[in-house]
Design a protein around this motif. Structure first.
Motif, PDB file in Angstrom:
ATOM      1  N   LEU A   1       0.840  -1.204   0.000  1.00 19.21           N
ATOM      2  CA  LEU A   1       0.000   0.000   0.000  1.00 19.21           C
ATOM      3  C   LEU A   1       0.872   1.250   0.000  1.00 19.21           C
ATOM      4  N   GLU A   2       0.238   2.374  -0.321  1.00 22.19           N
ATOM      5  CA  GLU A   2       0.900   3.678  -0.287  1.00 22.19           C
ATOM      6  C   GLU A   2       0.412   4.389   0.982  1.00 22.19           C
ATOM      7  N   PRO A   3       1.261   4.534   2.005  1.00 17.39           N
ATOM      8  CA  PRO A   3       0.799   4.986   3.328  1.00 17.39           C
ATOM      9  C   PRO A   3       0.024   6.296   3.343  1.00 17.39           C
ATOM     10  N   THR A   4       0.456   7.289   2.582  1.00 19.71           N
ATOM     11  CA  THR A   4      -0.188   8.609   2.652  1.00 19.71           C
ATOM     12  C   THR A   4      -1.598   8.591   2.092  1.00 19.71           C
ATOM     13  N   THR A   5      -1.770   8.064   0.880  1.00 21.53           N
ATOM     14  CA  THR A   5      -3.097   8.068   0.267  1.00 21.53           C
ATOM     15  C   THR A   5      -4.000   6.994   0.866  1.00 21.53           C
ATOM     16  N   GLU A   6      -3.406   5.907   1.417  1.00 20.88           N
ATOM     17  CA  GLU A   6      -4.201   4.871   2.077  1.00 20.88           C
ATOM     18  C   GLU A   6      -5.022   5.469   3.213  1.00 20.88           C
ATOM     19  N   ALA A   7      -4.417   6.393   3.942  1.00 25.38           N
ATOM     20  CA  ALA A   7      -5.092   7.024   5.081  1.00 25.38           C
ATOM     21  C   ALA A   7      -6.284   7.874   4.649  1.00 25.38           C
ATOM     22  N   GLN A   8      -6.309   8.290   3.390  1.00 25.04           N
ATOM     23  CA  GLN A   8      -7.421   9.096   2.886  1.00 25.04           C
ATOM     24  C   GLN A   8      -8.594   8.229   2.431  1.00 25.04           C
ATOM     25  N   VAL A   9      -8.345   6.926   2.260  1.00 23.28           N
ATOM     26  CA  VAL A   9      -9.367   6.035   1.703  1.00 23.28           C
ATOM     27  C   VAL A   9      -9.873   5.025   2.724  1.00 23.28           C
ATOM     28  N   THR A  10      -8.966   4.424   3.506  1.00 24.47           N
ATOM     29  CA  THR A  10      -9.366   3.424   4.500  1.00 24.47           C
ATOM     30  C   THR A  10      -8.973   3.885   5.902  1.00 24.47           C
ATOM     31  N   LYS A  11      -9.412   3.114   6.887  1.00 25.04           N
ATOM     32  CA  LYS A  11      -9.112   3.424   8.286  1.00 25.04           C
ATOM     33  C   LYS A  11      -8.160   2.396   8.885  1.00 25.04           C
ATOM     34  N   LEU A  12      -7.243   1.898   8.058  1.00 24.46           N
ATOM     35  CA  LEU A  12      -6.311   0.880   8.533  1.00 24.46           C
ATOM     36  C   LEU A  12      -5.498   1.382   9.722  1.00 24.46           C
ATOM     37  N   ALA A  13      -5.106   2.645   9.701  1.00 28.35           N
ATOM     38  CA  ALA A  13      -4.285   3.186  10.795  1.00 28.35           C
ATOM     39  C   ALA A  13      -4.999   3.062  12.133  1.00 28.35           C
ATOM     40  N   SER A  14      -6.317   3.249  12.131  1.00 23.53           N
ATOM     41  CA  SER A  14      -7.079   3.167  13.388  1.00 23.53           C
ATOM     42  C   SER A  14      -7.242   1.731  13.856  1.00 23.53           C
ATOM     43  N   LYS A  15      -6.960   0.754  12.965  1.00 20.48           N
ATOM     44  CA  LYS A  15      -7.054  -0.661  13.328  1.00 20.48           C
ATOM     45  C   LYS A  15      -5.750  -1.194  13.920  1.00 20.48           C
ATOM     46  N   CYS A  16      -4.699  -0.374  13.895  1.00 18.24           N
ATOM     47  CA  CYS A  16      -3.420  -0.789  14.470  1.00 18.24           C
ATOM     48  C   CYS A  16      -3.475  -0.649  15.991  1.00 18.24           C
ATOM     49  N   LEU A  17      -3.160  -1.722  16.675  1.00 14.46           N
ATOM     50  CA  LEU A  17      -3.269  -1.759  18.133  1.00 14.46           C
ATOM     51  C   LEU A  17      -1.934  -1.505  18.820  1.00 14.46           C
ATOM     52  N   ALA A  18      -0.856  -1.895  18.188  1.00 11.26           N
ATOM     53  CA  ALA A  18       0.463  -1.772  18.810  1.00 11.26           C
ATOM     54  C   ALA A  18       1.469  -1.384  17.708  1.00 11.26           C
ATOM     55  N   PRO A  19       2.479  -0.570  18.054  1.00  6.92           N
ATOM     56  CA  PRO A  19       2.759  -0.061  19.395  1.00  6.92           C
ATOM     57  C   PRO A  19       1.845   1.071  19.833  1.00  6.92           C
ATOM     58  N   HIS A  20       1.198   1.757  18.857  1.00  4.47           N
ATOM     59  CA  HIS A  20       0.270   2.832  19.181  1.00  4.47           C
ATOM     60  C   HIS A  20      -0.923   2.731  18.242  1.00  4.47           C
ATOM     61  N   SER A  21      -2.043   3.270  18.677  1.00  4.51           N
ATOM     62  CA  SER A  21      -3.242   3.265  17.839  1.00  4.51           C
ATOM     63  C   SER A  21      -3.359   4.576  17.074  1.00  4.51           C
ATOM     64  N   ASN A  22      -3.823   4.455  15.833  1.00  5.84           N
ATOM     65  CA  ASN A  22      -4.161   5.615  15.007  1.00  5.84           C
ATOM     66  C   ASN A  22      -2.972   6.520  14.708  1.00  5.84           C
ATOM     67  N   GLN A  23      -1.782   5.942  14.578  1.00  8.74           N
ATOM     68  CA  GLN A  23      -0.620   6.695  14.135  1.00  8.74           C
ATOM     69  C   GLN A  23      -0.554   6.659  12.606  1.00  8.74           C
ATOM     70  N   PRO A  24       0.095   7.652  11.976  1.00  9.12           N
ATOM     71  CA  PRO A  24       0.217   7.623  10.506  1.00  9.12           C
ATOM     72  C   PRO A  24       0.897   6.345  10.039  1.00  9.12           C
ATOM     73  N   LEU A  25       0.376   5.750   8.976  1.00 11.03           N
ATOM     74  CA  LEU A  25       0.956   4.510   8.454  1.00 11.03           C
ATOM     75  C   LEU A  25       2.398   4.702   8.001  1.00 11.03           C
ATOM     76  N   SER A  26       2.737   5.926   7.616  1.00 15.37           N
ATOM     77  CA  SER A  26       4.104   6.199   7.173  1.00 15.37           C
ATOM     78  C   SER A  26       5.115   6.009   8.296  1.00 15.37           C
ATOM     79  N   GLU A  27       4.676   6.069   9.546  1.00 14.49           N
ATOM     80  CA  GLU A  27       5.577   5.825  10.674  1.00 14.49           C
ATOM     81  C   GLU A  27       5.929   4.350  10.805  1.00 14.49           C
ATOM     82  N   TYR A  28       5.099   3.486  10.245  1.00 10.41           N
ATOM     83  CA  TYR A  28       5.310   2.048  10.342  1.00 10.41           C
ATOM     84  C   TYR A  28       5.966   1.471   9.094  1.00 10.41           C
ATOM     85  N   LEU A  29       5.497   1.918   7.927  1.00 11.87           N
ATOM     86  CA  LEU A  29       5.867   1.242   6.682  1.00 11.87           C
ATOM     87  C   LEU A  29       6.980   1.977   5.949  1.00 11.87           C
TER      88      LEU A  29
END
Length: 222
Positions: free
Chosen positions: A94-122
């Protein structure tokens, strides 16, 4: 007797009503869980890759008044190995920046933090792994695991496996074990390198300005 028939009919109606209620509740749970992962509409091409930028430009030129955002994804299968345990999984790029505009995957991340930008992980060889899969293989954030990527061999009956080491940057859960136990997300640069993809993507995910009209809007761009 007529009374016995009525009682049997009444009990049967209650059973059917209960079964329908349970089925409806289950379908609603599935829909709500997937709603954060799935887009309002998906564009894909059978057997060939999509030119992401060209297709985006075409869609926005024709339907900019109804489209809110577009992102891209690609998917392929891989084998993971950890502590002598292995599993066949779906590796999704996936493309982290535009993914956040279309889906709520970031809010489904439980660890290490919830609802952080996907770009911090990927980035690099970092991945996001489903909670059920992490539990199955006893994995946690910061752990590494081996990915074996299939490639065509010298003959049609053989495949060649290349090995990649990835680091778990986050754990997600959408509440559906079948999805959470079989899915790993990564960034496109790693995916394209692993599968020798020169260009193109598998799907485009679209979200509309008015989500309540997603079905007729999807039909308009089909």
């Amino acid at each position: 007797s007529p009374y016995l028939s009525l009682i049997v009919l009444f009990i049967g109606s209650l059973s059917l009503s209960l079964a329908l209620s349970i089925t409806h509740a289950f379908e609603e749970k599935v829909f709500n869980n997937l709603q954060g992962i799935n887009a309002h509409a998906i564009v894909f091409s059978y057997g060939t890759k999509l030119d992401a930028q060209a297709t985006k430009n075409l869609l926005l030129a024709r339907h900019s008044n109804i489209i809110q955002a577009i992102t891209e994804q690609s998917m392929n299968n891989a084998i993971i190995l950890h502590n002598n345990q292995q599993a066949l999984i779906a590796l999704r790029a996936l493309e982290p920046t535009t993914e956040a505009q279309v889906t709520k995957l970031a809010s489904k991340c439980l660890a290490p933090h919830s609802n952080q930008p996907l770009s911090e992980y990927l980035s690099g060889h970092n991945v996001i792994i489903g909670q059920a899969l992490a539990k199955q293989l006893h994995l946690a954030v910061g752990d590494t695991l081996q990915l074996f990527i299939p490639h065509e061999g010298r003959s049609a009956t053989r495949i060649r496996l290349s090995e990649k080491t990835v680091t778990i940057a986050a754990v997600f859960s959408i509440g559906l074990d079948d999805f959470d136990a079989n899915t790993i997300f990564c960034a496109f640069p790693f995916f394209n390198e692993a599968f020798n993809v020169k260009s193109g993507v598998d799907t485009l995910l679209i979200t509309f300005n008015d989500a309540s009209k997603k079905t007729p809007l999807a039909q308009r761009i089909a």
